[in-house]
Each structure stands twice: as structure tokens, then as C-alpha cells.
Enzyme design. Structure first.
Site, PDB file in Angstrom:
ATOM      1  N   HIS A 206     -60.239  -8.429  16.786  1.00  0.00           N
ATOM      2  CA  HIS A 206     -60.501  -9.817  16.669  1.00  0.00           C
ATOM      3  C   HIS A 206     -61.895 -10.069  16.291  1.00  0.00           C
ATOM      4  O   HIS A 206     -62.760 -10.751  17.051  1.00  0.00           O
ATOM      5  CB  HIS A 206     -60.314 -10.475  18.127  1.00  0.00           C
ATOM      6  CG  HIS A 206     -59.562 -11.891  18.051  1.00  0.00           C
ATOM      7  ND1 HIS A 206     -58.555 -12.279  17.632  1.00  0.00           N
ATOM      8  CD2 HIS A 206     -60.330 -13.108  18.077  1.00  0.00           C
ATOM      9  CE1 HIS A 206     -57.996 -13.410  17.579  1.00  0.00           C
ATOM     10  NE2 HIS A 206     -59.082 -14.027  17.948  1.00  0.00           N
ATOM     11  N   ASP A 210     -63.216 -17.267  14.054  1.00  0.00           N
ATOM     12  CA  ASP A 210     -62.293 -17.678  13.737  1.00  0.00           C
ATOM     13  C   ASP A 210     -61.591 -17.066  12.506  1.00  0.00           C
ATOM     14  O   ASP A 210     -62.246 -16.451  11.676  1.00  0.00           O
ATOM     15  CB  ASP A 210     -62.279 -19.329  13.546  1.00  0.00           C
ATOM     16  CG  ASP A 210     -61.182 -20.249  14.109  1.00  0.00           C
ATOM     17  OD1 ASP A 210     -59.920 -19.888  13.996  1.00  0.00           O
ATOM     18  OD2 ASP A 210     -61.542 -21.104  14.705  1.00  0.00           O
ATOM     19  N   GLY A 211     -60.182 -17.400  12.365  1.00  0.00           N
ATOM     20  CA  GLY A 211     -59.498 -16.954  10.941  1.00  0.00           C
ATOM     21  C   GLY A 211     -58.975 -15.547  11.082  1.00  0.00           C
ATOM     22  O   GLY A 211     -58.392 -14.965  10.337  1.00  0.00           O
ATOM     23  N   ARG A 214     -55.042 -15.144  10.461  1.00  0.00           N
ATOM     24  CA  ARG A 214     -54.652 -15.325   8.814  1.00  0.00           C
ATOM     25  C   ARG A 214     -55.248 -13.958   8.231  1.00  0.00           C
ATOM     26  O   ARG A 214     -54.516 -13.561   7.471  1.00  0.00           O
ATOM     27  CB  ARG A 214     -55.244 -16.543   8.379  1.00  0.00           C
ATOM     28  CG  ARG A 214     -54.550 -17.753   8.600  1.00  0.00           C
ATOM     29  CD  ARG A 214     -55.601 -19.167   8.881  1.00  0.00           C
ATOM     30  NE  ARG A 214     -56.397 -19.281   9.929  1.00  0.00           N
ATOM     31  CZ  ARG A 214     -57.348 -19.882   9.708  1.00  0.00           C
ATOM     32  NH1 ARG A 214     -57.452 -20.935   8.927  1.00  0.00           N
ATOM     33  NH2 ARG A 214     -57.924 -20.216  10.933  1.00  0.00           N
ATOM     34  N   THR A 215     -56.312 -13.548   8.731  1.00  0.00           N
ATOM     35  CA  THR A 215     -56.978 -12.239   8.014  1.00  0.00           C
ATOM     36  C   THR A 215     -55.960 -11.187   8.438  1.00  0.00           C
ATOM     37  O   THR A 215     -55.712 -10.353   7.394  1.00  0.00           O
ATOM     38  CB  THR A 215     -58.279 -12.250   8.618  1.00  0.00           C
ATOM     39  OG1 THR A 215     -59.387 -13.305   8.228  1.00  0.00           O
ATOM     40  CG2 THR A 215     -59.031 -10.920   7.753  1.00  0.00           C
ATOM     41  N   ARG A 217     -52.804 -11.228   8.974  1.00  0.00           N
ATOM     42  CA  ARG A 217     -51.550 -11.128   8.195  1.00  0.00           C
ATOM     43  C   ARG A 217     -51.727 -10.942   6.608  1.00  0.00           C
ATOM     44  O   ARG A 217     -51.030 -10.381   6.085  1.00  0.00           O
ATOM     45  CB  ARG A 217     -50.815 -12.384   8.452  1.00  0.00           C
ATOM     46  CG  ARG A 217     -50.448 -12.560   9.876  1.00  0.00           C
ATOM     47  CD  ARG A 217     -49.727 -14.158  10.198  1.00  0.00           C
ATOM     48  NE  ARG A 217     -50.332 -15.287  10.298  1.00  0.00           N
ATOM     49  CZ  ARG A 217     -50.973 -15.677  11.061  1.00  0.00           C
ATOM     50  NH1 ARG A 217     -50.987 -14.983  12.498  1.00  0.00           N
ATOM     51  NH2 ARG A 217     -51.752 -16.889  11.243  1.00  0.00           N
ATOM     52  N   TYR A 247     -43.293 -13.823  18.232  1.00  0.00           N
ATOM     53  CA  TYR A 247     -44.512 -12.962  17.715  1.00  0.00           C
ATOM     54  C   TYR A 247     -45.522 -12.739  18.570  1.00  0.00           C
ATOM     55  O   TYR A 247     -46.269 -11.774  18.789  1.00  0.00           O
ATOM     56  CB  TYR A 247     -45.020 -13.854  16.472  1.00  0.00           C
ATOM     57  CG  TYR A 247     -46.328 -13.608  15.570  1.00  0.00           C
ATOM     58  CD1 TYR A 247     -46.470 -12.324  15.097  1.00  0.00           C
ATOM     59  CD2 TYR A 247     -47.086 -14.684  15.459  1.00  0.00           C
ATOM     60  CE1 TYR A 247     -47.514 -12.053  14.384  1.00  0.00           C
ATOM     61  CE2 TYR A 247     -48.421 -14.283  14.652  1.00  0.00           C
ATOM     62  CZ  TYR A 247     -48.522 -13.166  14.341  1.00  0.00           C
ATOM     63  OH  TYR A 247     -49.385 -12.874  13.457  1.00  0.00           O
ATOM     64  N   TYR A 248     -45.855 -13.863  19.396  1.00  0.00           N
ATOM     65  CA  TYR A 248     -46.942 -13.758  20.456  1.00  0.00           C
ATOM     66  C   TYR A 248     -46.633 -12.964  21.618  1.00  0.00           C
ATOM     67  O   TYR A 248     -47.129 -11.917  22.119  1.00  0.00           O
ATOM     68  CB  TYR A 248     -47.164 -15.100  20.816  1.00  0.00           C
ATOM     69  CG  TYR A 248     -48.037 -16.138  20.126  1.00  0.00           C
ATOM     70  CD1 TYR A 248     -49.152 -15.550  19.387  1.00  0.00           C
ATOM     71  CD2 TYR A 248     -47.677 -17.375  19.789  1.00  0.00           C
ATOM     72  CE1 TYR A 248     -49.763 -16.212  18.417  1.00  0.00           C
ATOM     73  CE2 TYR A 248     -48.176 -18.240  19.107  1.00  0.00           C
ATOM     74  CZ  TYR A 248     -49.425 -17.681  18.331  1.00  0.00           C
ATOM     75  OH  TYR A 248     -50.112 -18.453  17.480  1.00  0.00           O
TER      76      TYR A 248
END
Length: 378
Positions: A206, A210-211, A214-215, A217, A247-248
Site C-alpha cells: 500500500h 491514495d489510488g 486502482r494501481t 489492478r 474481493y475484500y
């Protein structure tokens, strides 16, 4: 498996251990489907229909996981220069615009991925810049690693996870991550496993404020695309969105398992298989349409069906929705009325009867007719 001792966050494990029988069974199915799709002929006009559709649904799906509300149709509108419903914020629209740019950047990099190191920190930083540029995320600087604590997840989906906190740990783990993904052990894995492991472990680190989702995936999409996998790189994000609770939970179950990545791999491969099966069916349907047009030409030439009956079937072949129609709609609703508004009901019934007998149409319990794409090989 690779263990790294961080400065402040204890031991971090890069794990490639999984239940071989369970996962290999899924890999065989995924690889068989992928080979079948690779062997199917794809006309340029089919690609021109499929590719934009997959792009827009993928962008909508990966953004929706993070709370963005634009639909795939609205993503298309935005890409066409239109402003979707005013209910969406400028931030929502910019998130979408950035993601469209990121996916297109990946498409442009295909040749580079084939001739250079597969994944680098600069690739990841570039993706993150593209995804988060101009967005008002607190503390986030596009392309810059995080220095501070974040919490990921929630109790409803298996608990809260705290990734490494300080930038020294993040920097070290990102270097180790790149080396591990590009190691012989990982490169010798099936590409579906390699891409899923990259997705999972990047998410654990992580590295940005933020993001990250998306990164992650898009990193997965990059690895699949570089291996020549078609369609799935864009389809998986939509699968994750449609099964977002699972997914989570797959993340949480795998974190708790510690040295076993089976839960995430199993969830991921079900998505790969579903995506490949959908695309196989879709391409097969394109081929059936092509074959049926040729069959109709044969029937008209041999006077087995009339020109009007052929024109009706051609209209149905041109309609991607495949919406059923009634006798009433045949004579009064467009586009069928162009053929049948000046024809008697008896003639319309006779046409339908002939096409039913030849199994070119089917009729349901409500007397609604639809095309039978399998009729010509019955």
C-alpha cells in the site's frame, strides 16, 4: 517465499505458497479457455466493437470499487467529450478521465514490456501519477510514496489491516517487491498466478496515500497484457466490482492465512475463468452470425425463404440486443414495420411459420419471436 525484515513494521512475507491441487485445477481450465480464444478468428470490426466496450466497463468497475458512481455508458460519454449527469462531481469525472488515460498508456506500452524489464518502480510511479494527477486526495502526491500510517479494510469484510508505516519501509519493500516479481521463481509461475500475486502483495505494501487499489489492478492488467493475454486484463476489474464483498474477503482471508495465498488466487482465477468463458461465448456468437448470413444467402438462392423473410432475419442479426418481438410489433414497430406494414396479417403469420419450421426463429410461451442462431446447424 521471501521474508523481509523491515525497520519498523516487523517481518513482511512475499508468499507464493498455495494449495497446488485446488489452484492447478483452475489454472488448467483458465489456460484451456485462453488457448481456445486465441485460436478463434477475430475480425477487425469485432475488435472495434469489443475493445472500447471493455475499456469503458473496466474503467467504471475499477473506479466503482473506490466509490465512483459513473456507469460504463457515462464513461463512454465522458470520453466522447460529453458531460454526464450533473449528479457526478468534477472529482468523479477526473478520476474517470485519468483511468482512461492509464489504460491507454498500458496499451501504448505493449511493445516496451516485451523488450524490457517487465515491471519497474518507474512503471508503477507513472501509473500512479496518471491515476491520481490533479485529484484532491489528502496528503497524496502523484507518484510519491507514503510516509505515515494508513488503515485498510473494515470489520464487515474480515478486519482492518495496517500496512507498513514509514517511508523507509515502503521504499525497501517496493524494491523487494520488484525484485521478487521479476525473479525466476515468479517468472516460472503461470502468468495468471504471477499477476494475481503482484496485485495482492502490492496492495499489502500500500505504498501511496491514495489510488493503491486502482494501481494494483492496473499492475495486474499490465502483467497479463505483457504475456499476450487478451480481454481478461480489462475484464477482471469489472469482475472484482460485481463481487466486491468476496474481493475484500479474499484479501482478508489471505492476510490471516499468512503463508498461504490460496484464498486470493482461488477468487482471482474464478474471475479469470468467468471472463474467458464470457469472451469465448461472445466470439463464438460473432462467428455464428457470420455463418448464418452465409446460410441465409444459400436459402434465398434456393428459394427456401423469400427476400422479405431474409430481410427480417438480417434485421435481427443486426440487432445486438436480441429483443423478442410479437406479431403486432412485426407489423407496427420499427424497424420491422418497414417490411411488414403493407403486408396482410395472414402473410406475416405465414412468414413466421416458415421461419419457425426452418428453426431460424423460436417462439416463447407469450408468443414472442426471436432469432435462433443455432437454427442453421440443427
Amino acid at each position: 517465499m521471501k521474508e523481509v525484515i523491515t525497520f519498523k513494521s516487523g517481518k513482511f512475507i512475499f508468499c507464493d505458497q498455495y494449495d497446488k491441487p485446488r489452484i492447478e485445477k483452475l489454472l488448467v481450465e483458465a489456460s484451456t479457455l485462453n488457448s481456445a480464444i486465441s485460436d478463434l478468428p477475430i475480425l477487425p470490426k469485432w475488435s472495434s466493437q469489443i475493445d472500447p466496450e471493455l475499456l469503458y466497463s473496466s474503467v467504471a468497475g475499477t473506479a466503482a470499487i473506490e466509490g465512483n458512481s459513473l456507469s460504463a455508458d457515462e464513461v463512454r460519454e465522458l470520453d466522447d467529450g460529453k458531460i454526464p449527469d450533473a449528479g457526478h462531481t468534477a472529482k468523479d469525472r477526473l478520476e474517470i478521465t485519468n483511468l482512461i488515460g492509464a489504460y491507454r498508456w498500458l496499451d501504448e506500452q505493449k511493445a516496451n514490456f516485451a523488450t524490457s524489464r517487465l515491471l519497474t518502480e518507474e512503471h508503477i510511479r507513472d501509473l500512479h501519477r496518471q491515476i491520481t494527477s490533479g485529484l484532491p486526495y489528502e496528503d497524496n502526491i502523484p507518484g510519491t510514496y507514503r510516509n505515515g500510517m494508513v488503515k485498510v479494510g473494515n470489520k464487515a469484510h474480515g478486519g482492518i489491516y495496517t500496512p507498513p508505516k514509514i517511508i523507509e519501509d515502503v521504499e525497501m519493500l517496493m524494491r523487494e517487491f520488484i525484485d521478487w516479481i521479476d525473479s525466476d521463481d515468479l517468472l516460472n509461475e503461470n502468468v495468471f498466478v504471477q499477476a494475481a500475486l503482484a496485485h495482492f502483495h502490492f496492495s499489502l505494501i500500500h505504498p501511496f496515500w491514495d489510488g493503491n487499489g486502482r494501481t494494483a489492478r492496473l499492475i495486474e492488467a499490465m502483467l497479463l497484457q505483457a504475456a499476450g493475454i487478451r480481454y481478461v486484463p480489462k475484464m477482471l476489474s469489472n469482475y472484482y466490482y460485481r463481487h466486491v464483498d468476496d474481493y475484500y474477503r479474499a484479501f482478508s482471508d489471505t492476510i490471516r492465512a499468512s503463508k498461504d495465498v490460496t484464498p486470493f488466487l482461488e477468487f482471482n482465477l474464478h474471475g479469470v475463468i468467468e471472463s474467458l468463458q464470457q469472451m469465448k461465448n461472445r466470439i463464438a456468437n460473432f462467428i455464428r452470425v457470420l455463418a448464418m448470413r452465409d446460410y441465409l444467402h444459400f436459402l434465398v438462392s434456393n428459394k427456401a425463404i423469400t427476400k422479405r423473410q431474409n430481410d427480417l432475419l438480417a434485421l435481427l442479426l443486426d440487432d445486438p440486443s436480441g429483443k423478442p418481438f410479437t406479431l403486432h410489433e412485426l407489423q407496427r414497430a420499427m424497424p420491422y414495420a418497414m417490411l411488414y406494414r403493407k403486408v396482410s396479417e395472414m402473410t406475416a403469420r405465414r412468414d413466421l411459420k416458415n421461419l419457425l419450421e426452418r428453426k431460424l426463429l423460436v417462439v416463447d410461451a407469450d408468443n414472442r419471436y426471436s432469432l435462433n442462431l443455432r437454427g442453421f446447424d440443427s
